[in-house]
Design an enzyme around this catalytic site. Structure first.
Site, PDB file in Angstrom:
ATOM      1  N   GLU A  51    -100.399  -1.465  95.148  1.00 26.67           N
ATOM      2  CA  GLU A  51     -99.200  -0.653  95.046  1.00 26.67           C
ATOM      3  C   GLU A  51     -99.639   0.775  95.305  1.00 26.67           C
ATOM      4  O   GLU A  51    -100.467   1.319  94.568  1.00 26.67           O
ATOM      5  CB  GLU A  51     -98.655  -0.762  93.622  1.00 26.67           C
ATOM      6  CG  GLU A  51     -97.192  -1.125  93.542  1.00 26.67           C
ATOM      7  CD  GLU A  51     -96.777  -1.249  92.100  1.00 26.67           C
ATOM      8  OE1 GLU A  51     -96.684  -2.391  91.628  1.00 26.67           O
ATOM      9  OE2 GLU A  51     -96.587  -0.220  91.451  1.00 26.67           O
ATOM     10  N   GLU A  62     -92.352   8.947  85.360  1.00 27.17           N
ATOM     11  CA  GLU A  62     -93.794   8.867  85.149  1.00 27.17           C
ATOM     12  C   GLU A  62     -94.231   9.668  83.933  1.00 27.17           C
ATOM     13  O   GLU A  62     -93.711  10.740  83.660  1.00 27.17           O
ATOM     14  CB  GLU A  62     -94.556   9.407  86.375  1.00 27.17           C
ATOM     15  CG  GLU A  62     -94.086   8.930  87.725  1.00 27.17           C
ATOM     16  CD  GLU A  62     -94.185   7.423  87.934  1.00 27.17           C
ATOM     17  OE1 GLU A  62     -94.829   6.738  87.130  1.00 27.17           O
ATOM     18  OE2 GLU A  62     -93.582   6.936  88.912  1.00 27.17           O
TER      19      GLU A  62
END
Lengths: 280, 410
Positions: A51, A62
């Protein structure tokens, strides 16, 4: 045809009776060359699917580790096109490992969905995870990706109830990414016992393999999740290795980045491979 | 002369927006992580139910009157009118509200909604601190814990408001990611929300974010325009030629504009912050200097580079220092119904001082940007014209910033 890499990989692993080990790294962190070397080393360290983050200035989902990784990559001159170039460079020596891009919508919208999809397919990208593009807003992007055979991989969350789940997994392919904790990346820890029923639910609704991420950092956690899911995603733990190598400094800090990430990957891969998939 | 159009004769198209998907044309929508999707959908349903509930509306109206002090006055700025020598200039005095700005209008509406939804913890983002103060105020009033995210840069330049929030019992968390301004505070608030989905209500301060926030905040702020429309009709017997407001995210402006949308003869003028000048690239004028993109849950005009990375905004006014704008403004810009201009830091500072000297009103730096364009407009419209400007906040919080800009020490 490129999404066949993902399908093939999951089919092969199912035959082996184990979960896929999915590693997230930020493209271009801390710089292009170091990042390419790291990504090139991941399959050898036991990573089944890569990924690759494409940096965005405002990564709202995040936690601090990946926020900092994005800022480092941007500072090093990374752009969406450079990230695609990194994939193309990786493909020169690896034709089999699936690569899934992960990031936010605005760089894709800015590039134009069709132009992005065409470039991504050319570079050898197999799938896309776009954090802030829910199914309600995804039609145009999905059309563009389907036209070139790149999978749109959807996120489902603990808050996604049975009523909403069919909407979320519609038009998804490759696999489904189950976000195991309500929160940002790399902060809370996943609870494997709560993950098992959720994975079964998502699998039943989608008919696709289910990979679990957000909150998996240690070999123990990875092994526990590998018993109940088709894939285990680790991200922030790798990004932390990058940061630690940079903070340690020294002449070889970039080589240390690659060495530390690959060593971490090997340890986690071993844990995932040791866990046989149970009944899902 | 603008003959007022009776409500029954007005086209109702403007009120039909956003559509069911939260879109104003191509703008707006719902661009959030899946973890938040069920929450924003639930919020949309809860707000629709509250909006239709007379008890909720009556409770809100009561707080507006007895807690905030609404309606706010419509004041004829006689000396400024004479100074510019053109159209009559009126100020809609939302700086006289409890807490000192228009932000309380929205904070009250949302806190009553959060209570209906059974939420027990409130989070908010703030730039200048006005929305943070308004949120801390209503949280104190209803006994709910409150966390306010504020960029570290803004914490420094808006110290009085940080202290006010603390006095009101709120926890102010400085945000150091990015450049430590409003956009970073909004990112951090969204990260908190996604982590605390069970009990937390995110009280967004501007008419942006995922649907239903842009529509909801607009509705709460539209009390400004509704009052203004009625007041100016009472005072002048006709509608104004133009209404003017400053724009960061654009909540005070959309609140003023919206009730006038169907009055085609009324010009709607939004003033963005041009910072050091649009040509320098150091500004906060999303419509003038940006292009459409997706950030913070909605599609709208954004300051961004060729790669779609968000560019940091700059303005002397912390409340306008945001690289985006509410999606309805993007729509009004593209349809041409509203006009968007800009004023620099310097022009806003000059207007700030002029207003204090001529009218005995110290404006916030945000409406000082609007005022900076009112002079040109007054001369353009001439003596028969009428302008209503929203004085959306008072300037007490800005005296340190202004002193520094003027090279003085307090």
């Amino acid at each position: 045809m490129s999404h066949n890499r993902i399908d093939k990989r999951f089919a092969a692993l199912a035959a082996e009776g184990r979960a896929a080990f999915v590693a997230y790294v930020m493209g271009g962190d801390p710089d292009y060359d170091t990042s390419l070397k790291t990504v090139q080393g991941l399959p050898g360290a036991g990573v089944d699917i890569i990924e690759l983050g494409y940096a965005f200035s405002d990564p709202m989902a995040e936690g601090p580790p990946i926020q900092r990784a994005a800022l480092r990559a941007l500072k090093a001159g990374m752009t969406l096109n450079r990230t695609l170039q990194l994939v193309a460079d990786f493909r020169k020596s690896d034709a089999d490992t699936p690569i899934v891009l992960m990031g936010y919508l605005n760089p894709l919208f800015s590039a134009g969905y069709e132009a992005f999809a065409a470039r991504a397919a050319d570079a050898g990208v197999d799938g896309l995870i776009c954090v802030d593009c829910p199914p309600e807003e995804a039609d145009e992007l999905t059309d563009a990706l389907e036209a070139v055979g790149v999978s749109l991989i959807r996120l489902t969350a603990p808050t996604t109830d049975d009523k909403r789940l069919p909407t979320v997994v519609k038009r998804t392919s490759g696999f489904v990414y189950y976000v195991s904790v309500a929160g940002v990346t790399g902060v809370k820890s996943a609870d494997a016992s709560a993950v098992a029923p959720a994975v079964a639910r998502v699998k039943a609704a989608s008919g696709l393999p289910v990979a679990v991420g957000f909150g998996i950092r240690t070999p123990e956690q990875a092994a526990a999740v590998a018993k109940v899911a088709d894939g285990v995603v680790v991200g922030s733990a790798f990004v932390d290795e990058v940061q630690a190598a940079l903070e340690a400094g020294g002449e070889n800090s970039n080589e240390n980045v690659t060495a530390r990430v690959l060593s971490k990957a090997a340890a986690l891969a071993k844990a995932v491979r040791s866990a046989r998939v149970g009944k899902a | 002369m603008n003959a007022p159009v009776k409500p029954s004769e007005r086209p109702n198209d403007w009120n039909s927006l956003p559509d069911a998907r939260g879109k104003f044309g191509q703008f707006g929508g719902l661009y959030v992580a899946e973890t938040l999707m069920p929450l924003v959908l639930e919020l949309g349903e809860a707000y629709a139910a509250a909006k239709a509930d007379p008890d909720y509306q009556a409770e809100l109206a009561s707080f507006h009157r007895h807690y905030t002090g609404r309606p706010s006055p419509m004041y004829f700025a006689e000396r400024l009118t004479a100074y510019y020598g053109g159209a009559k200039i009126y100020f809609k005095r939302d700086e006289l509200n409890h807490t000192g700005s228009h932000k309380i209008n929205n904070a009250l509406g949302q806190i009553l909604l959060a209570r209906r939804m059974g939420k027990t913890r409130i989070i908010a983002e703030t730039g200048a601190g006005q929305h943070g103060v308004a949120t801390a105020t209503v949280c104190a009033r209803f006994g709910l814990p409150c966390v306010v995210y504020m960029g570290a840069t803004d914490v420094e330049r808006q110290k009085p408001n940080v202290f006010r929030m603390n006095l009101l019992g709120a926890e102010v968390r400085p945000v150091t990611s990015g450049t430590g301004t409003l956009k970073d505070a909004m990112n951090e608030a969204m990260r908190d929300w996604v982590t605390n989905v069970e009990d937390t209500y995110y009280l967004i301060g501007t008419a942006a974010g995922p649907h239903p926030y842009p529509a909801m905040v607009r509705d709460f702020q539209s009390i400004i325009g509704h009052e203004a429309r009625e007041q100016i009709l009472g005072l002048e017997g006709r509608l104004p030629d133009a209404v003017v407001a400053c724009i960061g995210g654009g909540s005070n402006a959309i609140g003023l504009f919206h009730p006038f949308l169907a009055d085609e003869g009324v010009r709607l003028i939004g003033v963005e912050a041009a910072g050091h000048g649009i040509e320098t690239g150091e500004h906060a004028a999303s419509l003038t200097g940006g292009r459409p993109g997706v950030l913070h849950g909605n599609k709208t005009y954004l300051l961004q580079d060729d790669d779609g990375q968000i560019i940091d905004a700059h303005s002397i006014s912390a409340g306008l220092d945001y690289p985006g704008i509410g999606p309805e403004h993007s729509f009004l810009h593209e349809t041409g119904r509203a006009e968007y201009v800009s004023a620099t830091d310097k022009e806003a500072l000059a207007a700030f001082q002029l207003c204090a000297e001529q009218e005995g009103i110290i404006p916030a730096l945000e409406p000082a940007h609007a005022l900076a364009r009112v002079g040109d407009l007054a001369r353009e419209l001439g003596k028969d014209g009428i302008i209503v400007m929203n004085m959306c906040g008072r300037g007490d919080k800005d005296i340190f910033t202004v002193a520094e800009a003027l090279g003085r020490t307090i």
